[in-house]
Write an enzyme that holds these catalytic residues in place. Sequence first.
Site, PDB file in Angstrom:
ATOM      1  N   TRP A 375      47.840  36.372  39.084  1.00  0.00           N
ATOM      2  CA  TRP A 375      48.291  36.356  37.691  1.00  0.00           C
ATOM      3  C   TRP A 375      49.655  37.010  37.540  1.00  0.00           C
ATOM      4  O   TRP A 375      50.151  37.148  36.424  1.00  0.00           O
ATOM      5  CB  TRP A 375      47.261  37.057  36.791  1.00  0.00           C
ATOM      6  CG  TRP A 375      47.252  38.572  36.930  1.00  0.00           C
ATOM      7  CD1 TRP A 375      47.318  39.311  38.069  1.00  0.00           C
ATOM      8  CD2 TRP A 375      47.184  39.519  35.851  1.00  0.00           C
ATOM      9  NE1 TRP A 375      47.272  40.653  37.791  1.00  0.00           N
ATOM     10  CE2 TRP A 375      47.194  40.809  36.431  1.00  0.00           C
ATOM     11  CE3 TRP A 375      47.091  39.410  34.459  1.00  0.00           C
ATOM     12  CZ2 TRP A 375      47.125  41.982  35.676  1.00  0.00           C
ATOM     13  CZ3 TRP A 375      47.016  40.579  33.707  1.00  0.00           C
ATOM     14  CH2 TRP A 375      47.040  41.840  34.313  1.00  0.00           C
ATOM     15  N   ASP A 376      50.288  37.391  38.669  1.00  0.00           N
ATOM     16  CA  ASP A 376      51.563  38.105  38.596  1.00  0.00           C
ATOM     17  C   ASP A 376      52.645  37.297  37.896  1.00  0.00           C
ATOM     18  O   ASP A 376      53.644  37.858  37.428  1.00  0.00           O
ATOM     19  CB  ASP A 376      52.026  38.485  40.006  1.00  0.00           C
ATOM     20  CG  ASP A 376      51.019  39.383  40.717  1.00  0.00           C
ATOM     21  OD1 ASP A 376      49.875  38.923  40.910  1.00  0.00           O
ATOM     22  OD2 ASP A 376      51.364  40.524  41.070  1.00  0.00           O
ATOM     23  N   GLU A 514      40.310  46.194  38.349  1.00  0.00           N
ATOM     24  CA  GLU A 514      39.924  45.869  39.732  1.00  0.00           C
ATOM     25  C   GLU A 514      39.073  46.931  40.420  1.00  0.00           C
ATOM     26  O   GLU A 514      38.400  46.622  41.394  1.00  0.00           O
ATOM     27  CB  GLU A 514      41.152  45.556  40.610  1.00  0.00           C
ATOM     28  CG  GLU A 514      41.859  44.282  40.213  1.00  0.00           C
ATOM     29  CD  GLU A 514      42.877  43.838  41.244  1.00  0.00           C
ATOM     30  OE1 GLU A 514      43.394  44.698  41.995  1.00  0.00           O
ATOM     31  OE2 GLU A 514      43.169  42.633  41.307  1.00  0.00           O
ATOM     32  N   LYS A 639      42.486  51.317  38.425  1.00  0.00           N
ATOM     33  CA  LYS A 639      43.612  51.065  39.325  1.00  0.00           C
ATOM     34  C   LYS A 639      44.902  50.852  38.542  1.00  0.00           C
ATOM     35  O   LYS A 639      45.969  51.310  38.939  1.00  0.00           O
ATOM     36  CB  LYS A 639      43.323  49.826  40.181  1.00  0.00           C
ATOM     37  CG  LYS A 639      44.458  49.406  41.103  1.00  0.00           C
ATOM     38  CD  LYS A 639      44.084  48.128  41.843  1.00  0.00           C
ATOM     39  CE  LYS A 639      45.226  47.652  42.732  1.00  0.00           C
ATOM     40  NZ  LYS A 639      44.892  46.376  43.421  1.00  0.00           N
ATOM     41  N   GLN A 640      44.791  50.146  37.410  1.00  0.00           N
ATOM     42  CA  GLN A 640      45.981  49.758  36.669  1.00  0.00           C
ATOM     43  C   GLN A 640      45.610  49.488  35.219  1.00  0.00           C
ATOM     44  O   GLN A 640      44.446  49.547  34.835  1.00  0.00           O
ATOM     45  CB  GLN A 640      46.599  48.514  37.287  1.00  0.00           C
ATOM     46  CG  GLN A 640      45.665  47.305  37.315  1.00  0.00           C
ATOM     47  CD  GLN A 640      46.224  46.150  38.103  1.00  0.00           C
ATOM     48  OE1 GLN A 640      47.395  45.842  38.037  1.00  0.00           O
ATOM     49  NE2 GLN A 640      45.371  45.493  38.874  1.00  0.00           N
TER      50      GLN A 640
END
Length: 856
Positions: A375-376, A514, A639-640
């Site tokens: 999805w970047d 994630e 994680k993010q």
Amino acid sequence: MVSPATEKDLTETSSDGDGWTLSWEGVDPEEEGLREALSSTGNGYFCTRGAAEWEETDPPAHYAGTYAHGAYNRETTILGGRPVLNEDLVNLPNWLVLMLRIEGEEAITLDNVEVLEYRHTYDIRTATLSRLFRFRDRAGRETTLRSRRFVSMAHSHQAAIEWVLTPENWSGNVGIVSAIDGRVDNNMVARYRDLEGRHLDPVTPRTFGPEIIALKVRTRQSNLYISEAARTRVARSRGRSWQAVEPKRTLHQMNDYIQQVLDLEAHEGESIKVEKLVSFFTSHDNAITETLTAAGRHVERYPDFAEAFAEHESAWTELWDVAAIDLPSEPRVQLLLRFHTAHILQVCSRHTARHDAGVPARGLNGEAYRGHVFWDELYVYPFLDFRLPEVTRGLLMYRYRRLAEARAAAAEAGYSGAMFPWQSGSDGTEETQVVHLNPLSGQWDPDHSHNQRHVNAAIFYNVWQYYQATDDLEFLRDYGAELMLEIARFWASIAHRNPQTGRYEIHGVMGPDEFHEAYPGATEGGLRNNAYTNVMVAWICSTAPRVLAMLPTSRRRALRTRLGITDAEVERWGEMARLMYVPTHATPDGSRVVSQFEGYEKLEELDWDAYRAKHTNIQRMDRILKAEGSDPDRYKVAKQADAVMLFFLFSADELREILGRLGYDDIAGDPELARRTIDYYDRRTSHGSTLSLVAHAAVLAGIDPASSWERFLVALESDVGDVQGGTTKEGIHMGVMSGTLDLLQRAYVGCSVHDGVLYFAPRLTTRLDGLRYSMVFQGTSLQVSVADGELVVEVATEGFSHPVKVGIGGEVREMGAGDRASVRLAEDAADIPAPTGPSGHDDGQVLIGHNGRSEQ
């Protein structure tokens, strides 16, 4: 909280002071892999790592990888008695090989000589790699070797290397080995080495006359043919000019390797120039009869190095005219913005638009993530949308061409519409591994990340944002609408209505975080009601009917008939836009924040201080916990950015509208919701993904400008400083590189599009003095600048398309060729509101100029 960039981070790589050059001094085997990734040369079709031409591939020190869009191959490996299917972006034959032999001795390498001087330089302006290598060999001979190479931005199939060799204290025979090596595997990433890495079978070597060698190979499963041809010539210095010489040539070849040895006499103080021009073709290319013939024919016609480089330089100059972001008041920032821009353009250029190409998360610079498309692109497209929209259009077609596979995946899982994979490769099937190697424990753990269905929301969002920036109704009509509607249908089928609450819910998914794959102790993967996913779905369900309404009547009717979209489905979208469930929970002080997913508040708190004391790097807390026999699913650790992504993708007004329509008036009208939610998760996020730095820097721009800028700087340094401790050598991070460019544009200049109007609401203005960049909005070129406390937007006169609507300083104006709009910036950047659409731009004094004349 994220730590500021350290002094080491800021000085890992030096600049020559011109704002366009990165350089490394001396030989450092431990850093060579990083340098190779950072100094890759590419043109949007293929890319080659910055390995020294004379070194054997020997990871992790040297790895001469070459990668091309769409060049995938799938193999099967038996792990633990079970077959594991794995598709890689294939490491293609090494065209770099140039080696020097003196008096018939072994070829010169960094390890078998005394290095007197070594400088590795990367020219950002032209994506050109140079090396200065002075050495003393075992016989006491001192030699200077200067190398320069590029992959042509002017001609997508062309690359070139130039050597200038000068004997300093000796004369004698030299042999120049020029080769193409097909004996390559995918062997870069240590944690993948248990997977099958051999992807190429030899086909044939060949020569095209005395100067040209060529090699053809084929991928073992996907049957892709790749051919490379190299023409090598030699010249000798004669005063201030070069005189061509014809050396003695000796040929050696095998099925998967071919080389020439060029022998000639070298004289003390007299330079020898070697030029190796290379052509590269695959069977995906158009207008060729066969790859080997095409490669040989093209390289035979190539000009010399100087002329080829001049064409390459001219093509880059044209790109910089539309893509450059200048910020001279912040030299280090400007350097890295240029560096990131160059890398984005090496992976996504106008050449890319002509190929069936997606956006590999790690570019074409290494083998991390096996070259897959995630999805970047959500972070990549905003920069391209406003500069090279034709490239975004081509990249979106990668998704459209895989729509049939996404439909099949949805149907197989029992859903309607299209379900795109979390990891995509050649044909759009799910490439996510079912097991994942934890390098800390050495164990293969189950991998549930295919449940990150939010990739479908990202694709929908990307198509909509592209349309907003370009007004490309043709693309929406022919391709984009079908993509968006099928994604909306998928979400409507995966959601279900809770009979107790009357709200729609989505179960069995993962959010961007994630680290959380399931509930603690659960035997099945997936979570209930990830807030980011649910809010995105509510927005999608409100936008899909708008997309239908925008289509011409005949196309709308035909699309609904072909897809079988019923009135009941459209009504269901409307219900989901009003009734999606968004979990929230109370913090210890009684205020509410958005819950990352249902039940998040019941998880255990992590002792962050203890882990920071124990580990030098805690970004991958999931691996640390699993290596200890624990489970990240138990803890409030991310994680993010996950829930925080809502504040990254939507403006305050947009999010207020979505939540209000859903009936969450208590949080929709809470002015502190963003601040509280962002702070809550910031304290529980390891920022194990560089994407997290971008998202948090953006959402903090209007809340905590100092912290936002600090994170922006860390994001800028993340690849060049390898802040994740070794990941960049496996491939640059496309998301963070493009995300930093978008940060300036979207978060700091406050650029956004609402209902056909391009708005500006600048923040962090004290850092932006001297900022200048070009952009294209709906086909019209604009120049944006900040100087002397004023933001100025000007419409270009050359190539003017049509008037556009611009909102700045609280007013919306239609601007034509030569028009100028400006706004006086507030002194306190934190007081400037975020871009919120037509209702929210009322700061500053507006100046609208027509044909260069200012009016107050």
